[in-house]
Write a protein that holds these residues in place. Structure first.
Motif: not given
Length: 178
Positions: A48-55, A149-154, A171-174
Motif C-alpha cells: 500500500v502507498i498511503p498518501m497522508l496528503d498529496d506530498e 515525495l519531494s525528498d525522493w533522492d534522500n 515510482c508508479l505512485a509518483r
C-alpha cells in the motif's frame, strides 16, 4: 510462444510459510527440464502507498527476518481468504499505520523472481486517509515514518530502504500523483 507441457508435478518440501514444488516440463522443441519453485499463497498480497496528503507518504520501519535488520518500506501483507485487494489494503493500512482510506486504486500487480516464485502483489495507491486503527499480528509496534515525495533522492539513498517492491510502487505512485 507455446507454453511448455507440464509432465510431472510434485510437492517436495513444506514448512509453515513455504511450499516447494518440482515441475517436470517438456518444451515445444522436445527439450525436457526439471524446475523447482516456491508456491505462493492462494490469495496473494498487497503493498500500500498511503498518501497522508498529496506530498506525504506513510512508510513503516519494521524488522525483516530475511535481511536480519529493520527495513523502511511501504505497508504490506497477505490477502485473507475472501478479501479483494482493496479490502486487504485498507485492513493492512489500519493495522500498520493507523489509517483507512476513502480512495483506493490498484496501480500494478508485481511478481518477484517469477522464474522461481509463484506469487503476486497488488500495489495500491491509498488517498483521502482518515484515522482508523486495527490490531495487527506484528510482534512489536511498527514505527510509522512520514516522508515527503519531494525528498525522493534522500529516500532512495537510505541504507534501510532497499525493498524493490516499495521502490517500484513509489515510482508508479509518483507518476500518478504528478
Amino acid at each position: 510462444m507455446t507454453k511448455p507441457k507440464i509432465v510431472s508435478q510434485q510437492l517436495i518440501a513444506e514448512t509453515r510459510l513455504f511450499r516447494v514444488e518440482q515441475l517436470g516440463l517438456e518444451f515445444g522443441n522436445g527439450e525436457k527440464r526439471v524446475y523447482e519453485r516456491l508456491l505462493g499463497g492462494k490469495t496473494g498480497s498487497v503493498l500500500v502507498i498511503p498518501m497522508l496528503d498529496d506530498e506525504t507518504v506513510l512508510l513503516i520501519r519494521e524488522y525483516s527476518a530475511g535481511s536480519q535488520d529493520y527495513q523502511l518500506a511501504l505497508p504490506k501483507g497477505r490477502m485473507e481468504p475472501g478479501e479483494d485487494p482493496l479490502q486487504a489494503a485498507n485492513r493492512e493500512m489500519q493495522e500498520e499505520v493507523g489509517y483507512a482510506a476513502k480512495k483506493l486504486e490498484i496501480l500494478k500487480t508485481f511478481t518477484i523472481a517469477p522464474a522461481y516464485i509463484q506469487h503476486h502483489t497488488y500495489a495500491i495507491l491509498a488517498r483521502d486517509l482518515y484515522p482508523q486503527q486495527l490490531i495487527g499480528d506484528e510482534p512489536e509496534p511498527i514505527e510509522v515514518v512520514p516522508w515527503k515525495l519531494s525528498d525522493w533522492d534522500n529516500l532512495v539513498a537510505q541504507p534501510d530502504f532497499t525493498e524493490a517492491r516499495s521502490i517500484a510502487a513509489l515510482c508508479l505512485a509518483r507518476n500518478v500523483l504528478r
